[in-house]
Design an enzyme around this catalytic site. Structure first.
Site, PDB file in Angstrom:
ATOM      1  N   GLU A   1      41.820  59.640  42.117  1.00  0.00           N
ATOM      2  CA  GLU A   1      41.742  59.571  43.243  1.00  0.00           C
ATOM      3  C   GLU A   1      42.673  58.945  44.517  1.00  0.00           C
ATOM      4  OE1 GLU A   1      39.481  56.404  39.784  1.00  0.00           O
ATOM      5  OE2 GLU A   1      40.814  55.757  40.377  1.00  0.00           O
TER       6      GLU A   1
ATOM      7  N   ASP B   1      45.159  44.760  42.910  1.00  0.00           N
ATOM      8  CA  ASP B   1      46.215  45.717  42.670  1.00  0.00           C
ATOM      9  C   ASP B   1      47.601  44.442  41.773  1.00  0.00           C
ATOM     10  OD1 ASP B   1      44.965  48.073  42.543  1.00  0.00           O
ATOM     11  OD2 ASP B   1      45.048  47.504  44.901  1.00  0.00           O
TER      12      ASP B   1
END
Lengths: 235, 386
Positions: A34, A45
């Site tokens: 990814e 995140d």
């Protein structure tokens, strides 16, 4: 065989280092990659990935990311995905983005839930790019049914409530939901968030078809021990 | 419910939050139908917060600009800004949902203070995220929040302003979604937040409409409000939006200039984009990266805007324009001296706009939403103007 995927922030620490990491992943037969296209406001995140993304954004833009993605595609033989946020696509022009991203197998968009995915999916479909959908501990069985029905590629199962870079554990309820997702589904159910070691992989693979490791891979790059880290996962 | 205003709005959040948004939407529908909840909300607005707030014909200021200018005195609401309408409402809603913990973001600190206040009153655990830069320029509000029992978390990432605080609050929410209600302070974020915030802030518009009819015998010609995220504006506009003859004006922060990075004039200078859960106008670069923004006012220093404002811009119902830093600072001093009312720097943008365009307001009846008071801004004004 349990699949292992690695998440890399595009061009972090720099382009050469990034492409070296892609080459290492290919050499140790990592199943899929990814590639994170940085966004200024990455709300899904944790601090490690956010810091890496903001660092790259100081000197690069989406045009640069596509150049590196092209090189990564030439190096890496497994399946390749781009992971990013909705506005990196929308703000660039969704059609233009999809056209340039044709070389990838799928798109993972962290702030795009199933209910909002329709417009993006229609565009990506035209370029044969699969949109990856999520299931989470918060998903109902009905939600999981919907995701199974629409998914043409793996289901990204977020292991825990939270952001990237936490620790890994599965409660029974979540494990039940993962089993439910795998049942009568002919693609993989991949677990992400919090997985960082061979040990975690071992635990996760009792329930899922595979895992993806992000934060710990970024740390390994920062500490100049990426190859050893990848090797340790493959032993 | 439809999660969109025209093409704007939606729910662009990690999948983990979708259940919480659905539950919130269901609870909000129930809450609105629930007589006891409504009664409690009205009770606290009246007896605790001090509603209705006055609509005051500012004669000296009116004479100065040559118009009849009424100020909707949200600065007189408890805690000094309109924010308390929304925090009281949402904390009652959170209690209705059985949540134990409240998180919030704050820019100028007014929403943080209003959240900490309502949380203290209704006995909820409260965490407020605030950018480091804002903590420095709005220090008195930080002390107030702490005194009220809130845990103020300093955000030292990104721009260290409102945008970073929202990022951090969203991260907290994804982690603690089962126990926690995210009390968004403006008409932004994923649906149903823009609708919830408008619902609780619509009391401003309802009162203002009733008051202007009592005092003036007819509707105003214009209603002017500042727009950062847009909660005070959507609140007062909601009372007038259906009367097509009433001109609605939203005033954004023009900052130092209209060069990208030096202002926060999202609707005036931005283009559609996705941030913090909603598709709306956004200040961004050509690649979709969110731009740095600036305003002398911490409460307007935000790169996006409530999705309904984007809709109201496109369909032409509301006119959006800018007031620059120096104009707002002039208005801050002007209103203080002329009326004995120190406006918040946010609200000073609405006042400054009327001053700068006094020719077009000549002989007209104008309501300006004075969304907050300016005591909190003395430090920053002194620093800039001496």
């Amino acid at each position: 065989m349990c699949k292992v995927g690695i998440y890399l922030v595009c061009d972090y620490l720099n382009r050469d280092g990034f492409l070296k990491a892609v080459e290492i992943c290919n050499r140790y037969k990592i199943d899929f990659l990814e590639i994170g296209f940085p966004f200024s406001d990455p709300v899904a995140d944790g601090p490690v990935i956010e810091k890496a993304a903001l660092d790259v954004l100081k000197r690069e833009n989406t045009g640069d990311f596509f150049k590196s993605l092209k090189s990564a595609r030439e190096i890496f033989k497994g399946r390749l995905y781009v992971m990013t946020y909705a506005n990196v696509i929308f703000g660039y022009g969704s059609e233009k983005f999809a056209k340039e991203a044709q070389m990838v197998d799928g798109m993972i968009i962290a702030d795009l839930p199933l209910t909002e995915s329709g417009k993006f999916k229609r565009i990506f479909d035209r370029y044969n790019i699969n949109l990856i959908h999520f299931a989470t501990p918060e998903s109902s069985y009905e939600d999981i049914d919907k995701v199974k029905k629409i998914s043409k590629d793996f289901i990204y199962f977020v292991s825990t409530r939270g952001i990237t870079g936490g620790s890994f554990s599965l409660d029974q309820e979540t494990a039940d939901k993962i089993n439910y997702a795998r049942n009568n589904f002919n693609k993989d159910v991949i677990l992400g968030f919090g997985i960082r070691s061979k040990d975690d992989i071992h635990k996760a693979c009792k329930t899922a078809d595979g895992v993806v490791i992000g934060t710990e891979a970024i740390r390994a790059i920062e500490e100049n021990r990426f190859e050893n880290f990848i090797k340790s996962l493959r032993q | 419910m439809n999660a969109y205003y025209g093409i704007y709005g939606g729910q662009f959040v990690p999948e983990t939050l979708m259940r919480a948004l659905r539950e919130l939407e269901d609870a909000f529908v129930q809450f609105k139908k629930n007589k006891e909840s409504k009664r409690k909300f009205q009770y606290y607005l009246k007896n605790y917060a001090g509603r209705p707030t006055p609509l005051y014909l500012a004669e000296n200021f009116s004479n100065y600009v040559g118009a009849q200018v009424y100020l909707k005195r949200e600065d007189l609401l408890h805690t000094g800004a309109h924010k308390l309408n929304n925090t009281l409402g949402q904390i009652l809603l959170a209690k209705f949902m059985g949540k134990k913990r409240i998180i919030a973001e704050t820019g100028a600190g007014q929403h943080g203070v209003a959240t900490a206040t309502a949380a203290a009153l209704l006995n909820m655990e409260c965490v407020v995220y605030m950018g480091k830069k804002d903590m420095e320029r709005q220090a008195p509000n930080v002390d107030r929040m702490k005194l009220l029992g809130a845990n103020v978390v300093c955000v030292e990432k990104g721009s260290m302003t409102l945008k970073s605080a929202i990022n951090e609050a969203l991260r907290d929410w994804v982690k603690n979604v089962q126990t926690t209600h995210y009390l968004i302070g403006s008409a932004v974020g994923p649906y149903p937040f823009p609708e919830i915030v408008k619902y609780f802030q619509s009391v401003i518009g309802k009162e203002a409409k009733k008051q202007i009819m009592e005092q003036n015998g007819k509707l105003p010609d214009s209603v002017v409000a500042c727009v950062g995220g847009g909660s005070n504006a959507i609140g007062i506009f909601s009372g007038f939006v259906k009367y097509k003859d009433v001109e609605l004006i939203g005033v954004e922060a023009g900052g130092e200039s209209l060069e990208l990075g030096k202002h926060s004039a999202t609707l005036t200078m931005g283009r559609p984009g996705i941030l913090h859960g909603a598709l709306s106008y956004l200040l961004q670069d050509e690649y979709g990266q969110v731009a740095n923004v600036h305003s002398v006012s911490a409460g307007l220093d935000y790169p996006s805007v409530g999705p309904e404002h984007s809709y109201l811009k496109d369909n032409g119902r509301v006119k959006y324009d800018v007031c620059f830093d120096n104009e707002a600072l002039d208005a801050f001093k002007l209103l203080s001296k002329m009326e004995g009312i120190i406006p918040a720097l946010e609200s000073s943008h609405a006042i400054g706009y009327v001053v700068e365009h006094k020719d077009r307001f000549k002989n007209r009846v104008v309501i300006v939403n004075l969304s907050g008071r300016g005591d909190k801004d003395l430090g920053i004004v002194k620093q800039i103007r001496g």
